[in-house]
Design a protein around this motif. Structure first.
Motif, short mmCIF file in Angstrom:
data_model
loop_
_atom_site.label_atom_id
_atom_site.label_comp_id
_atom_site.label_asym_id
_atom_site.label_seq_id
_atom_site.Cartn_x
_atom_site.Cartn_y
_atom_site.Cartn_z
N PRO A 1 1.02 -1.28 -0.17
CA PRO A 1 0.12 0.10 0.02
C PRO A 1 0.92 1.29 -0.15
O PRO A 1 1.85 1.22 0.26
CB PRO A 1 -0.88 -0.19 1.47
CG PRO A 1 -0.01 -0.93 2.21
CD PRO A 1 0.67 -1.96 1.34
N ASP A 2 0.36 2.43 -0.32
CA ASP A 2 0.95 3.53 -0.27
C ASP A 2 1.15 3.91 1.17
O ASP A 2 0.52 3.63 1.79
CB ASP A 2 0.14 4.92 -1.08
CG ASP A 2 0.05 4.49 -2.49
OD1 ASP A 2 1.07 3.78 -3.06
OD2 ASP A 2 -0.82 5.16 -3.25
N LEU A 3 2.38 4.69 1.34
CA LEU A 3 2.75 5.05 2.67
C LEU A 3 1.93 6.59 3.07
O LEU A 3 1.42 7.28 2.11
CB LEU A 3 4.07 5.48 2.87
CG LEU A 3 5.16 4.32 2.46
CD1 LEU A 3 6.67 5.17 2.46
CD2 LEU A 3 5.32 3.41 3.83
N PRO A 4 1.46 6.41 4.33
CA PRO A 4 0.45 7.68 4.60
C PRO A 4 1.49 8.75 4.42
O PRO A 4 2.63 8.84 5.11
CB PRO A 4 0.21 7.08 6.06
CG PRO A 4 1.27 6.28 6.72
CD PRO A 4 1.57 5.38 5.40
N ASN A 5 0.86 9.80 4.12
CA ASN A 5 1.20 11.27 3.98
C ASN A 5 3.03 11.23 3.71
O ASN A 5 3.65 11.75 4.37
CB ASN A 5 1.48 11.69 5.73
CG ASN A 5 -0.06 11.88 6.18
OD1 ASN A 5 -0.84 12.50 5.50
ND2 ASN A 5 -0.07 11.29 7.64
N ALA A 6 3.02 10.59 2.56
CA ALA A 6 4.29 10.40 1.95
C ALA A 6 4.34 11.22 0.93
O ALA A 6 3.58 11.17 -0.17
CB ALA A 6 4.60 8.99 1.64
N ILE B 1 11.42 -2.05 2.56
CA ILE B 1 11.87 -0.76 2.69
C ILE B 1 12.78 -0.37 1.63
O ILE B 1 12.38 0.94 0.96
CB ILE B 1 12.95 -0.57 3.89
CG1 ILE B 1 12.15 -0.55 5.21
CG2 ILE B 1 14.03 0.75 3.79
CD1 ILE B 1 13.21 -0.30 6.37
N GLY B 2 13.27 -1.04 0.77
CA GLY B 2 13.96 -0.93 -0.38
C GLY B 2 12.96 -0.70 -1.48
O GLY B 2 13.26 0.41 -2.45
N THR B 3 11.88 -1.32 -1.47
CA THR B 3 11.06 -1.10 -2.54
C THR B 3 10.34 0.33 -2.45
O THR B 3 10.07 0.93 -3.18
CB THR B 3 9.71 -2.20 -2.45
OG1 THR B 3 10.49 -3.40 -2.65
CG2 THR B 3 8.85 -2.02 -3.60
N TYR B 4 9.98 0.63 -1.18
CA TYR B 4 9.43 1.81 -0.87
C TYR B 4 10.32 3.10 -1.26
O TYR B 4 9.87 3.95 -1.90
CB TYR B 4 8.99 2.04 0.72
CG TYR B 4 7.48 1.56 0.90
CD1 TYR B 4 6.37 1.90 0.19
CD2 TYR B 4 7.53 0.79 2.02
CE1 TYR B 4 5.21 1.52 0.63
CE2 TYR B 4 6.12 0.29 2.24
CZ TYR B 4 5.06 0.51 1.40
OH TYR B 4 3.92 0.16 1.75
#
Length: 586
Positions: free
Chosen positions: A97-102, A130-133
């Protein structure tokens, strides 16, 4: 292959090729679908020589279709597969999922391993996600070694580089690498500031006594010390003037908080054991993880934290420190634990370490160990682990990772490059059997890869051969030695019949693998279930260590060593083997 089977192969290949083309938005490829096709249809495997010839025209036909035609045809053949694709299309393009407030370019995330040993497979989840984000948001990936526990989770000096090597294997490179044990003075400075803000106090209560006070929501008698006294005693802690258990520094929270775990928690304690790193060996006063990690997250600009659902209290403890300093707390996401199938060994660094020390495992890269070192030695690509870990999403429930999903991805990654060879296993319940061939060619010439004729053909000496006992035909019956031809069992020998492939296609003669009896290589294949001995065809000797290959009708393996040094005391090579391979998957 009879016509009914041929039609089944064609239909399964068409469905697989359509799914592959729609999923990846490109024309299908024979090599990309052969692995899944054979894996999902074991009865196709004896006809491996013929399958590509059936698949190729199907692939060519689909290459000429547009997307709408492909979807319509897949809906006719396999409605469930089409529904799966449509569900993926409706969902976000990312499995995570998308990170909140990113915001792009502003995201900073950290992996914070404790370097108390090499990583098990579960550890791959954090750097994978983390690497993917970081890639998605053009963000920053920090690797911070949380090594401030020199006693209970004592750091392993070799683990620092080993963990960074594992992150590299997964396909990522941290933008920043930190060791918390290098930052003691920074933590001391923030503790001093906290004391001046009346946010911490030194406490010499025996541990059991304080537990009772905390449970009863009663304040510690040291809680109201003046800041000067607290500062003086904290400096004495830093100077090493107390023994372990004599004095701690506590963060002043709410002594009546509804959650006792949050009441006046310990920020610093004394540790008698010297840190194994020379640079940190002179310190005796060490921060607890919640204080150290909280300070570091702020100072390094971490915007989003991922941690286990069982660590929810960590954020709540740290928020007290953040409130004292007026800092903004990062966004926090929690997830459940990863559980593996296949392995008998618990997913735990301490458990694996104990089994190695007891001699139950030969090391961190033992194929039976659920570690990154192990799967890497078995020839599993890092990308296969990353895809599996990101595919788990961010559920707060415990999630099961089926190693079959890792293997399926790895098969796609290596199938096209892995040349084919023969291995005849020699097992107690299915020994290798020797047969002399009367008549027939001097050698067989199977292709190195069924989809790459340009790679040429192997030359396998015939004459006297080995096959697995289960493949031995009954007296008078025939069998097809793959890449060689048809032979008949006659009075304990093989009698040459011919090389007309119609014997296989029309009369159902079984196709088997084989090796020469004299020129074969004594082979040890290390697997999750234990070692298997056998004989590989001679050309395997020309391969390089590290090569991924497929032993036909056995599975994919990684070449590990030639002429290995004997290590029979740990169940390894005896010195008689010519080659050792590690089994990857079927």
């Amino acid at each position: 292959m009879d016509e009914r089977l041929r039609e089944r192969v064609r239909e399964a290949a068409e469905a697989a090729a359509l799914f592959n083309a729609l999923k990846h938005g490109s024309d299908p490829d024979v090599g990309a679908i052969m692995g899944p096709l054979m894996g999902e249809n074991p009865d196709f495997r004896p006809h491996g020589d013929e399958i590509p010839g059936v698949v190729a025209p199907v692939v060519n036909e689909i290459a000429g279709m547009d997307e709408a035609e492909r979807r319509e045809r897949l809906g006719d053949l396999d409605p469930d597969a089409l529904a799966e694709l449509e569900a993926e299309d409706e969902a976000d393009e990312h499995e995570l999922p998308d990170l909140p407030n990113a915001e792009a370019g502003e995201v900073v995330m950290r992996a914070a391993p404790n370097p108390n040993g090499p990583w098990h497979i579960g550890h791959a989840r954090m750097p994978s996600v983390i690497g993917t984000y970081a890639e998605r948001y053009d963000g920053e990936f920090i690797c911070r070694f949380d090594d401030t526990d020199p006693e209970t989770k004592r750091p392993d000096l070799d683990a620092y580089d080993a963990i960074l090597d594992d992150i590299d294997y997964l396909g990522f490179k941290p933008d920043v690498v930190l060791k918390a044990s290098d930052r003691l003075e920074t933590y001391y400075e923030h503790a001093r500031e906290l004391i001046d803000l009346d946010g911490a106090y030194t406490c010499s209560c025996p541990a059991e006594e304080f537990r009772e006070l905390k449970a009863d929501a009663e304040p510690c008698p040291h809680r109201e010390k003046d800041a000067a006294t607290v500062r003086e005693e904290f400096e004495a802690m830093i100077a090493g003037e107390y023994d372990a258990g004599e004095m701690v520094l506590r963060v002043k929270t709410d002594i009546e908080h509804k959650n006792p775990a949050l009441r006046d928690w310990v920020a610093f304690r004394m540790v008698d054991a010297a840190h194994p790193r020379e640079e940190a060996a002179g310190y005796d006063c060490w921060p607890m993880l919640d204080f150290q990690s909280g300070v570091d997250d702020h100072l390094t600009g971490v915007t989003h934290i991922i941690r286990g659902i069982d660590l929810q209290d960590s954020a709540k403890r740290q928020r007290f420190v953040y409130d004292y300093f007026g800092w903004e707390y990062p966004e926090v996401l929690h997830w459940g634990h990863v559980q593996l199938d296949e392995y008998d060994v618990k997913l735990s660094t301490s458990t694996i370490k104990a089994l190695i020390e007891e001699g139950e495992l030969t090391g961190w890269d033992d194929p039976r160990a659920p570690t990154i070192k192990s799967v890497r030695r078995r020839g599993i690509r890092g990308q296969a682990l990353v895809d599996a870990m990101t595919g788990l999403g961010m559920s707060t429930s415990d999630v099961d990772l089926a190693m079959s999903s890792v293997y399926a991805t790895n098969r796609e990654l290596i199938d096209d490059e892995a040349d084919r060879y023969f291995l005849v296993r020699d097992r107690d319940d299915d020994p290798a059997v020797e047969r002399e061939i009367a008549g027939g060619p001097d050698a067989g010439h199977p292709p190195r890869h069924p989809n790459h004729e340009d790679r040429g053909r192997r030359e396998i000496p015939a004459g006297t051969v080995l096959i697995e006992e289960r493949d031995l035909p009954a007296e008078g019956d025939r069998v097809w030695l793959k890449g060689y031809g048809c032979v008949r069992e006659a009075d304990g020998a093989f009698e040459w019949v011919g090389d007309d492939i119609d014997l296989v296609r029309e009369e159902g003669v079984d196709v088997v693998h084989w090796v020469p009896a004299a020129e074969s290589l004594v082979t040890r294949m290390r697997t999750v279930e234990g070692d298997v001995l056998g004989y590989a065809e001679p050309e395997v000797a020309d391969l390089e260590v590290g090569a991924s290959i497929q032993f036909e009708r056995v599975g994919f393996v990684r070449v590990d060593a030639f002429d290995p040094a004997p290590t029979p005391e740990d169940g390894g090579p005896t010195g008689e083997e010519d080659v050792v391979v590690y089994y990857s998957h079927d």
